[in-house]
Structures are given as structure tokens and as C-alpha cells.
Design a protein around this motif. Sequence first.
Motif, PDB file in Angstrom:
ATOM      1  N   SER A 121      13.477  -5.309  16.509  1.00  0.00           N
ATOM      2  CA  SER A 121      14.404  -5.259  17.640  1.00  0.00           C
ATOM      3  C   SER A 121      15.132  -6.590  17.724  1.00  0.00           C
ATOM      4  O   SER A 121      14.505  -7.654  17.660  1.00  0.00           O
ATOM      5  CB  SER A 121      13.652  -5.011  18.949  1.00  0.00           C
ATOM      6  OG  SER A 121      13.010  -3.756  18.933  1.00  0.00           O
ATOM      7  N   GLU A 123      17.106  -9.033  19.991  1.00  0.00           N
ATOM      8  CA  GLU A 123      17.433  -9.348  21.378  1.00  0.00           C
ATOM      9  C   GLU A 123      18.860  -9.863  21.455  1.00  0.00           C
ATOM     10  O   GLU A 123      19.265 -10.739  20.686  1.00  0.00           O
ATOM     11  CB  GLU A 123      16.461 -10.403  21.912  1.00  0.00           C
ATOM     12  CG  GLU A 123      16.615 -10.687  23.387  1.00  0.00           C
ATOM     13  CD  GLU A 123      15.603 -11.693  23.886  1.00  0.00           C
ATOM     14  OE1 GLU A 123      14.632 -11.286  24.549  1.00  0.00           O
ATOM     15  OE2 GLU A 123      15.773 -12.895  23.584  1.00  0.00           O
ATOM     16  N   ARG A 129      18.019  -5.004  23.823  1.00  0.00           N
ATOM     17  CA  ARG A 129      17.531  -5.018  22.448  1.00  0.00           C
ATOM     18  C   ARG A 129      18.173  -3.915  21.618  1.00  0.00           C
ATOM     19  O   ARG A 129      18.430  -2.822  22.124  1.00  0.00           O
ATOM     20  CB  ARG A 129      16.004  -4.871  22.419  1.00  0.00           C
ATOM     21  CG  ARG A 129      15.271  -6.075  23.000  1.00  0.00           C
ATOM     22  CD  ARG A 129      13.765  -5.908  22.954  1.00  0.00           C
ATOM     23  NE  ARG A 129      13.082  -7.076  23.504  1.00  0.00           N
ATOM     24  CZ  ARG A 129      11.769  -7.201  23.579  1.00  0.00           C
ATOM     25  NH1 ARG A 129      10.983  -6.219  23.125  1.00  0.00           N
ATOM     26  NH2 ARG A 129      11.220  -8.285  24.090  1.00  0.00           N
ATOM     27  N   LEU A 131      17.983  -1.974  17.726  1.00  0.00           N
ATOM     28  CA  LEU A 131      17.219  -1.801  16.490  1.00  0.00           C
ATOM     29  C   LEU A 131      18.015  -2.325  15.302  1.00  0.00           C
ATOM     30  O   LEU A 131      19.235  -2.142  15.215  1.00  0.00           O
ATOM     31  CB  LEU A 131      16.884  -0.329  16.260  1.00  0.00           C
ATOM     32  CG  LEU A 131      15.693   0.256  17.018  1.00  0.00           C
ATOM     33  CD1 LEU A 131      15.549   1.733  16.666  1.00  0.00           C
ATOM     34  CD2 LEU A 131      14.395  -0.488  16.695  1.00  0.00           C
ATOM     35  N   PRO A 204       9.425  -0.476  15.309  1.00  0.00           N
ATOM     36  CA  PRO A 204       9.778  -1.871  15.607  1.00  0.00           C
ATOM     37  C   PRO A 204       8.573  -2.650  16.113  1.00  0.00           C
ATOM     38  O   PRO A 204       8.165  -2.510  17.266  1.00  0.00           O
ATOM     39  CB  PRO A 204      10.858  -1.737  16.691  1.00  0.00           C
ATOM     40  CG  PRO A 204      10.569  -0.428  17.353  1.00  0.00           C
ATOM     41  CD  PRO A 204       9.996   0.467  16.295  1.00  0.00           C
ATOM     42  N   VAL A 207      10.203  -8.638  17.357  1.00  0.00           N
ATOM     43  CA  VAL A 207      11.404  -8.906  18.154  1.00  0.00           C
ATOM     44  C   VAL A 207      12.031 -10.212  17.690  1.00  0.00           C
ATOM     45  O   VAL A 207      11.362 -11.257  17.661  1.00  0.00           O
ATOM     46  CB  VAL A 207      11.093  -8.996  19.665  1.00  0.00           C
ATOM     47  CG1 VAL A 207      12.357  -9.336  20.446  1.00  0.00           C
ATOM     48  CG2 VAL A 207      10.493  -7.694  20.167  1.00  0.00           C
TER      49      VAL A 207
END
Length: 294
Positions: A121, A123, A129, A131, A204, A207
Motif C-alpha cells: 500500500s 500512503e 492508501r 495499492l 498488501p 505500507v
Amino acid sequence: MKISVITPFYEGDKYMDNLVKALIANEESLAKVGYELEAILVNDSPWKKLEAPESESQFLKVITNPENKGIHYSRVAGLAEATGDYIMFLDQDDIITDDALVKLLKSAVISKSDVEVANASLEQSDGSRLLWYRNAAHKALVGDLTTYLRIGIQIISPGQCLIKKSSIPEFWKEHIMTKNGADDYFLWLLMLAKGLKFHYYDEPLYVHKYTAANLSADTTVTDESVFDFIDLLHDCEYFKQEDIFTLHEMISYKNQFRASGTFGKITCSLANLSLFIDNLKFKKKTGTGYGFNR
């Protein structure tokens, strides 16, 4: 079976609490199914004292570089101390889910992969967020050497990857880059050139944090780092010279494209028409931008 998580630490006090929490959660999820975790923090800011929390000292240890040596050196130093069957290079500000390691390990064993790559993900500046791998076409390119040479790196961070320790090339461990930013790109290219297996895990588990200070977002710095390892690749007996030329051509083109105005973008694209067309096709097929050159 054991996983070694290696994290270079540089002035990273503000990240320590979240990092340790993630490691504890993953250690617990691994232990429930009979696997082990070894976490190695490599202190690359040796003027600061860094100690593992006493309560977690059974799986978390700290080693300290003699001086500030950079990310690649630190990862290799941690690797030299690692006793795990699999490795994750996790940056100090990375975020992974509490069960990321156990999920990646189970999948790696089943797929018999050298590199297990989870979705990620991204940010955004507003906190939302997105993908990274959004369609089947993009997911299929996670281990495609041609795409890495003509479009750019397809893995955002080694923090979304579990790597079989025995598959990490000696060339990467012996040829240390002096400029931060692209040692992971260097690693993937070497592994792909050796024909090693990359397998995609469709969830996912990582992050990529948005921060203006994130080195990987500085494309100029990263391009300089790529040119650094391109010079090293000339000494690699299994990396084809024509692939080095293609990589150099692609990075030079994108560097020039980003630095140019409208007329300059048109001019350099016409001069690199084949690369320009390949990047347009990639964007249309995957629904992303022009690779992830950081």
C-alpha cells in the motif's frame, strides 16, 4: 525454520517504538506455527547508543558499524550476522502487518521461490492508501528482468519481500555501493540475471510511508545511486553487457525527461523512442506511472 529481519538504523529514535512493536507481533505469529524470528538492528549512527529492549533481547540484537557506512554496507553487515533461512531487509520507518512474515514464509515454502514479494500500500500525502500492484498484468512483471531494465524497479521496498538467504548473490555482498538509494535495485537485478525465482503474494502486507524526507522519493539521488551500481556491474561475469547498456540508457533518459521542460521532454523522448513507447505501453497495461524509479 527461522527468519532474520535486518534493519539499518540511522538517527531513527522516533521509529523505534513502532518497529519493535511490529517485530514483537511478527515474532509471536511465527512462534505459534513453530517458526523463529531473529531481528538485527545495524546501528549506522555509532555516535548514538542503541540497545535492544531487555524484554526482547532473546530475538532482537544490535550491532554497530565502526562509522557511518550507508544502507548497503549496513544490510550486508547484518546479513553476515544472520542465522535465518530467510531474510527481510526492513527499513526503520517501514510498516508491515502483524502476520506478514508468517504469511510470506508459508508462501515461499510452497512456491519454492527465491524472493517472495507481497503487494504493498502506498500512503499518499493526504493519508489515503493506494495499492501498488493493481492488475494481473503488473503482478506478472514482479520478476521480469526486461521490465527492470527498460521501465524501472518493480518492487517498492525490500520490506515487502522475503528472500532466501542462500540465494543472495555473493557479488552483491562483495561490491558495496557508496551512494544510498538503490542497493535493493542492484540486488534484484543480480538475482534476475541469475534466473532466480520471484513469486508474487497477493495481499498488501507492507505500507510505503509518505514522507518528504524519504530518500527513495528523491529520484535524483536514486539515479546517482543506480549509476553507482552500473559501474560495478561491469565486473559481474553473469550480467550481460547489453543489459548494462540498456539500463544506463533508460536511467539517463528518465533523468533527462524529469529535468526538462515540455520541448526537452519531446526531444529526449524522440531520441529514445523505443524506451518511450515501452513506457507508454507499461503505463497503459498496468495502470501505474512510468515504473517506480523512485
